[in-house]
Scaffold this active site. Structure first.
Site, PDB file in Angstrom:
ATOM      1  N   THR B  19      46.427  10.233  41.176  1.00 24.09           N
ATOM      2  CA  THR B  19      47.565   9.870  42.019  1.00 24.09           C
ATOM      3  C   THR B  19      47.246  10.047  43.504  1.00 24.09           C
ATOM      4  O   THR B  19      47.394   9.116  44.301  1.00 24.09           O
ATOM      5  CB  THR B  19      48.779  10.749  41.658  1.00 24.09           C
ATOM      6  OG1 THR B  19      48.984  10.657  40.250  1.00 24.09           O
ATOM      7  CG2 THR B  19      50.025  10.292  42.375  1.00 24.09           C
ATOM      8  N   VAL B 134      50.404  22.462  50.390  1.00 26.02           N
ATOM      9  CA  VAL B 134      51.780  22.968  50.415  1.00 26.02           C
ATOM     10  C   VAL B 134      52.684  21.936  51.082  1.00 26.02           C
ATOM     11  O   VAL B 134      52.368  21.444  52.169  1.00 26.02           O
ATOM     12  CB  VAL B 134      51.888  24.299  51.196  1.00 26.02           C
ATOM     13  CG1 VAL B 134      53.319  24.830  51.147  1.00 26.02           C
ATOM     14  CG2 VAL B 134      50.916  25.331  50.661  1.00 26.02           C
ATOM     15  N   ASP B 203      53.438  27.044  40.241  1.00 30.10           N
ATOM     16  CA  ASP B 203      53.092  26.188  41.381  1.00 30.10           C
ATOM     17  C   ASP B 203      53.636  26.792  42.674  1.00 30.10           C
ATOM     18  O   ASP B 203      52.931  26.857  43.689  1.00 30.10           O
ATOM     19  CB  ASP B 203      53.670  24.782  41.131  1.00 30.10           C
ATOM     20  CG  ASP B 203      53.434  23.837  42.283  1.00 30.10           C
ATOM     21  OD1 ASP B 203      52.283  23.344  42.396  1.00 30.10           O
ATOM     22  OD2 ASP B 203      54.361  23.596  43.068  1.00 30.10           O
ATOM     23  N   LYS B 207      51.672  28.251  46.083  1.00 23.51           N
ATOM     24  CA  LYS B 207      51.965  27.775  47.436  1.00 23.51           C
ATOM     25  C   LYS B 207      52.386  28.913  48.355  1.00 23.51           C
ATOM     26  O   LYS B 207      51.965  28.963  49.511  1.00 23.51           O
ATOM     27  CB  LYS B 207      53.033  26.679  47.377  1.00 23.51           C
ATOM     28  CG  LYS B 207      52.486  25.376  46.780  1.00 23.51           C
ATOM     29  CD  LYS B 207      53.593  24.389  46.444  1.00 23.51           C
ATOM     30  CE  LYS B 207      53.023  23.057  45.966  1.00 23.51           C
ATOM     31  NZ  LYS B 207      54.076  22.182  45.365  1.00 23.51           N
TER      32      LYS B 207
END
Lengths: 402, 402
Positions: B19, B134, B203, B207
C-alpha cells in the site's frame, strides 16, 4: 555558519526587546540546559538592542543602544523582534549583508520585503527564517517547506488572527456587539489601542501572503494584491443567522491553487459545524492545509502571545545555529498575478426572505436551500453577486466554508 | 550525500511494494515536475524490490526480486515500506551500513530497533528518517525535532490509531457493538484480518514509544515497557455513560515528562467536550503537544492511507536528498526507566450508584461530582484504584482527559 567551529558559544543579539523579544530571552534562559544539549553549543544572548533601557529586567546588562556595537561584533544570529518595515528592514538588511542569519516574527516585513531579504541571505550564505511570522507558536512554515515538500498544495484555509477570532468568539458567546467586544479585547490585552491592522484584516492579509507564496512554490504573492475584508461590519444578527444554519462566523484567510491563477483573499466566512475550524475559539489560530498526496492536515495552537511566539522564534534560532543554509527557498522578485477578486468563483450563502427568487436569479449556479431564508450558491463569481443581491432584494450574503 | 554532485538524478529504491510503497511511487510520479524543481535534481525510482511481480502496474519494469542488484547499485536512498521487524530490519541495516539513507513508515521497526539503526546511520553519514511512522501524513516527527526544539515537551496526548478511532466512532454514532463495528471496519478496509495490533493498542504503543523518546530528548523508551490497554472491552453502555457526562471515548496514547520519571501509557479514555481531541472522528488522527514555551499545539490529519502516508515518506525522501545528515538525533542504546504503571497518578472517572461512597473512599484525592453516577477522582495512583472500586461497589472506571 561562519566561524562556528572556533567558538565555545554561539553569540546572538536580540533586536527589539518588546513582548516577543523578551519572551525569546526568557525561553533561551529557562531552557538553556536542554538547548545547549540539543545544539551541542551554548546559545548566548550577547546583546539586546533597543532604544529603551530595562533596569528591572534580569537581562538589563545586555541592553545596548548602539547598533554598530552589535553589528560589528561576533554575533552569528540576529533576532529581529522590532516589528514594522522601517528600522526592522534596515537592520535585517544590514545583518544579512554581513552574513549574520536573521530570525523573525515580523509578518509585515516578511510579506512586503521577503523576496529581497531572502535573496540577500542566500547571497551571503546565511538564513532568513520566519516560522513565528504566521501562527505564533504553531509549526506551519517549516512543515509546508519540509514535511509537505512532495505535495502540490491545493488549498490553505486559516484562522490566522487571534484578535479577530477572540472578538468574534465573544460576540457569539456573550451576545455583545462588535464595539463592546473590541473594547473588552483591548482591556484584556488581546487588541491594540489602534486595532486597524487586526480588525480590518491587514494582519491576516500579510500572513496569507506568506503562506500563499510558499504554497505557490516561491512565486511571490504580495499582500497589497490580496483582497481583505475585516470584521467591523459583523453584527449579532449575523451570528443569530449563522447559528440558525449550523454555522459560526470566522475571519478566514484563503489560498487555492486555482486552475489558472491562484485565488487568495481574506473575508468573514460562515464556517459549517462539520469543518474543524468551527471549533477554533478565542485567541487560538488554526490552519488547514490540503495537498494532492496528503489530503487534509490541520495545525492548531496559540497564534500569538509572548512565549508561544518566542517558542517559534527560538526553534528558528536553533535551526540557524545547527544547519547549513543550503535550502532553496527563493521567492520571485516580482509579485505574480492572482485571480482578480471579481473573477473568483466562491461559495456564498445569500440571506433572503424569498429563497425561490434567489434560486431563479442564480440560474446556472448550483444552489442548496439551507433554511427558509438561507440559500447556498456554489461557485458564483464575485462580480455577479451584487446584481444577484439587488435583483432579489436579498438582505445580505457571506462567504461559506464547508 | 555520497556522489550526489556527479549525478543528473538521485536514484532511489522502494523496498516492499504494498500500500505505502506503491503510494510513494505514485506520489513521486504525479508530482515529478515540482519535486525536481524543489530538489534541483530528479528523484528517480530505479528499483522496486519485492518478492511478487506487479504486471499490471505502470512501474512493473522497475520490479526486481534480487536484493543484491539493489544494494550493489548507485542508489542513494532506500524507501523501506516492507513493514515488520525481520526482513525490514535486515535490509535497513544493510542499506545504512552502505551509507544509503533509509526513509520508512515502519513504526514497529523504528520503535524496537530505532537506537541501533539511528546509530548505524550516523556512523555511515546517512539518514534514517521516519516521519510517516507516526500520524501517517501528519507532520509531527520533524516539528517535534525542529520547530519545538527550544521547548521542554511536557505532554503529548494523541489519537494515533485510525482503526480504533474508526471503530469507536462507529460504535458511538451507529449504536452498534464492538464486534459489529470491527467487522464493518474490516469490510471497509480500515482494519486488518488479524486486527490485534490495532485493537489491543500495540500499534499505539509503538507510536507513543517513538514520540516519547523524542520528547524525552532521545532517552529511549521501548514499547514493551509501556502499558497498553485496547478497546475490545468497550461497550455501548460505556458510550451512553460517556455521553451523559459530555464525554466521548477515545484510545489515547499519553506521554508526560513527569516529575521524576516519564509517564507513558495507552488506554481508552473519557475525553471531555472541551478538549479538541473530542472532535477527532473516524480514521483521522490528532496529536496534542504541550511545550513549556509553546503552550499547546495540535496536529491533525489522515493517520493512515496510501497517499497521506506516502506524502510523509516522500517528504523524508526530499529531506534525505537535500540535507546533510548532520543532525543530532541520537537515541540511547538502552531503554530508560519510566514510572511503573501502578505508581502513575491519573485522573479517572468512577461510575458508581452511590457517589458519596466513592468520595469518602477516595479521601485525600480531589474529587468532582460530574453526574449522579460519575465522580472524577484526580491524581489517584493506579495501584489504589482496584481497592477504591471494590470498597465502593463501583461499576467501572476509566481514564479521563479534560
Amino acid at each position: 555558519m561562519k566561524g562556528k567551529e572556533q567558538q565555545m558559544a554561539i553569540n546572538i543579539a536580540i533586536l527589539g526587546f518588546g513582548t516577543v523579544g523578551s519572551g525569546v530571552a526568557e525561553t533561551l534562559d529557562i531552557n538553556k540546559e536542554l538547548i545547549t544539549k540539543r545544539v551541542g553549543e551554548e546559545i548566548n544572548v550577547k546583546y539586546i538592542l533597543d532604544i529603551r533601557d530595562f533596569p528591572e529586567s534580569k537581562f538589563a546588562n545586555l541592553v545596548t543602544h548602539n547598533a554598530d556595537e552589535v553589528f560589528d561584533s561576533d554575533i552569528l544570529i540576529a533576532v529581529e523582534t522590532i516589528g514594522g518595515a522601517r528600522i526592522a528592514y534596515e537592520y535585517t538588511k544590514r545583518a544579512l549583508s554581513l552574513g549574520i542569519s536573521v530570525v523573525t516574527s515580523n509578518k509585515e516585513l516578511v510579506s512586503t520585503h521577503g523576496p529581497e531579504l531572502i535573496k540577500i541571505a542566500q547571497e551571503n550564505n546565511c538564513c532568513y527564517l520566519f516560522e513565528a511570522a504566521v501562527g505564533g507558536g504553531i509549526p506551519i512554515i517549516r512543515p509546508l517547506y519540509k514535511c509537505l515538500a512532495a505535495n502540490k498544495i491545493t488549498k490553505i484555509a486559516g484562522i490566522v488572527n487571534g484578535t479577530t477570532n477572540y472578538i468574534l468568539s465573544q460576540m457569539k458567546d456573550e451576545g455583545i456587539d462588535f464595539d463592546t467586544a473590541l473594547k473588552q479585547a483591548q482591556a484584556n490585552g488581546f487588541a491594540e489601542a489602534n486595532p486597524s491592522a487586526d480588525i480590518d484584516g491587514i494582519d491576516a492579509q500579510r500572513k496569507i501572503s506568506i503562506l500563499s507564496t510558499i504554497a505557490n512554490d516561491g512565486a511571490y504573492i504580495a499582500p497589497d494584491q490580496i483582497s481583505a475584508e475585516g470584521i467591523s461590519a459583523i453584527t449579532n444578527d449575523d451570528f443569530e443567522f449563522a447559528s440558525s444554519i449550523g454555522c459560526d462566523i470566522k475571519l478566514i484567510a484563503l489560498y487555492e491553487a486555482g486552475e489558472d491563477k491562484p485565488v487568495v483573499y481574506v473575508a468573514p466566512t460562515l464556517v459549517a459545524k462539520s469543518n474543524l475550524l468551527f471549533n477554533v475559539s478565542g485567541v487560538f489560530n488554526a490552519i488547514m492545509v490540503e495537498g494532492n498526496s496528503l489530503g487534509q492536515a490541520m495545525f492548531y495552537g496559540q497564534g500569538a502571545g509572548t512565549l508561544p511566539t518566542a517558542s517559534a522564534v527560538c526553534g528558528d534560532i536553533l535551526e540557524a545555529a545547527m544547519s547549513n543554509p543550503t535550502e532553496n527557498r527563493t521567492w520571485t522578485e516580482e509579485s505574480v498575478a492572482i485571480t482578480p477578486y471579481d473573477e473568483i468563483a466562491a461559495d456564498i450563502v445569500v440571506r433572503a426572505d424569498v429563497p425561490a427568487k434567489v434560486i431563479t436569479a442564480a440560474e446556472g449556479y448550483e444552489c442548496e436551500v439551507l433554511s427558509d431564508e438561507a440559500i447556498l450558491v456554489k461557485g458564483i463569481r464575485h462580480k455577479d453577486i451584487a446584481s444577484l443581491v439587488s435583483e432579489t432584494g436579498a438582505k445580505s450574503w457571506m462567504h461559506y466554508l464547508k
